[in-house]
Enzyme design. Sequence first.
Site, short mmCIF file in Angstrom:
data_model
loop_
_atom_site.label_atom_id
_atom_site.label_comp_id
_atom_site.label_asym_id
_atom_site.label_seq_id
_atom_site.Cartn_x
_atom_site.Cartn_y
_atom_site.Cartn_z
N GLU A 178 -4.03 62.91 -48.03
CA GLU A 178 -5.00 63.72 -48.81
C GLU A 178 -6.10 62.85 -49.41
O GLU A 178 -6.54 63.06 -50.54
CB GLU A 178 -4.26 64.56 -49.87
CG GLU A 178 -3.25 65.49 -49.23
CD GLU A 178 -2.42 66.32 -50.21
OE1 GLU A 178 -2.71 66.33 -51.41
OE2 GLU A 178 -1.45 66.98 -49.73
N GLU A 284 1.91 69.06 -44.36
CA GLU A 284 2.39 69.77 -45.55
C GLU A 284 1.76 71.15 -45.50
O GLU A 284 0.59 71.28 -45.11
CB GLU A 284 1.91 69.10 -46.86
CG GLU A 284 2.56 67.79 -47.18
CD GLU A 284 2.10 67.24 -48.55
OE1 GLU A 284 1.79 68.02 -49.46
OE2 GLU A 284 2.08 66.01 -48.68
#
Length: 354
Positions: A178, A284
Site C-alpha cells: 500500500e 487483501e
Amino acid sequence: MKPRTLLAALLLLTTITATAQTPAQQLAIRLQRIQQKGIMFGHQDDPFYGLTWEYQKGRSDTRDLTGDYPAVMGFDLGGIEKGDSKDLDSVPFRLIRDEALAHARRGGIVTFSWHPRNPLTGGNAWDVKDTTVVRSILPGGSQNAKFQTWMKRVADFLVTLTDKHGNKIPIIFRPWHEMNGSWFWWGQKICTDEEYKALWNMLQDYLTSRGLDNLLYCYSPNLDGSWTTERYLKRYPGDARVDIIGEDAYQWGTEADFIKLTNADLTFVREFAKEHNKLYVLSECGYKNNPDSTWWTRVLMPILREYHVLYFLPWRNYKEEYFGPSRDEHSAANFLELYKQKDMLFLKDIRKVK
Ligand code: BMA
C-alpha cells in the site's frame, strides 16, 4: 538411444532440473498450474481466531463454515523486528511458525506481510509524522544499524520455516505494501520513489544474502482507480525483483465506487502483469463487518472471474473488525454459495497440484 537409456537420461534430467530449482521457483511453477484450475481463497490469521473464538487448535472460521481450510493463509511479521514474542495483532510468533508449517504440510500456500514499527520514532507502522524515516534507515542514515538488526530478526524467523526434511517452505512475501497511500511510514508522501525502491532492495538483498531462496516477492499497491504505466512504474522495484503483482482492494465506501475502482485497477494490473509476465492477486480484500449478506457472490465473485486473479485474501476475522467468512454472521449462506463453485479453490482443490 535405446528406450531404456532414453528413460534413464530423462529421469536424470528431471532430477537435475528439480534440484536446480529453488523453493521459490517451484512455487512459481505450482502457482501457474493452480491458476489453470481456478481462483484460490485465502484468509489472514485464519487458524488463530474468528468471530466468536480464539486459539483453539485446528479451528478456522473458514473450515467451520465450509468444511475446508483456505487454500492460502496469510500471516504478519509485525513485531518480530523488536524481538517481540507476539505479532502486532497479539498472535504468538511460535504459533505463527507452527501454523505456517502445518499449512504448508497439508499442501496449502503461505503468505507473509510485515507491518514493522517506525524505526525512527518508535511508533507503529502507521506513524507517518516524520518524512525522514526511510532515509534514516538506508545506508549512511542514523537508524541504519538498528534496521540491520530488524532485518536480521526477520531473516532469523524466516529461516526457521523448514519442513521435516529441513527444506525451506515456499512463501509469498509481501513487504512495503500500500505504498501509494500515505498511511504507512513507507508511503507515498513519507518517502521519495527512490527511497522507496532503495528500501525494497535493501530488504530483498539482505534476505537473499541470508540464503532465503524460498520467497516469491509480491508488490501490492492499494486500490487507486487511475493507474497509468508511468505512475505505476515510479515505485515498482523492477521485473527482476517482483514475482507477483498484488492489489489491496477493500470496499470502504459505496458498492458502485468499489466496483468502479477495482475494475479500473484490475484492468490495468491484468495488462501490466501480462506484459511483465507476472501472476496477480487480490492480496487483501473485504467489506468490513460485511453489511451486505450477498456481497460475496453478487459483488466480489464477478470481479474475481472477470480478471481471473490467482487468489483473493480477505483480511482477518477479529471481533470488532472482520472481513472473512464465518458461520456466525449473516453472509454465511452466501459464502457457501461461492465455496460450491467449481472455480473457487480451497485447500482440498489445490493440495494435490504440485
Ligand atoms: C489492519 C487492521 C489492524 C491490524 C492490521 C495488521 O487492517 O486489521 O487491526 O493490526 O491490519 O493486521
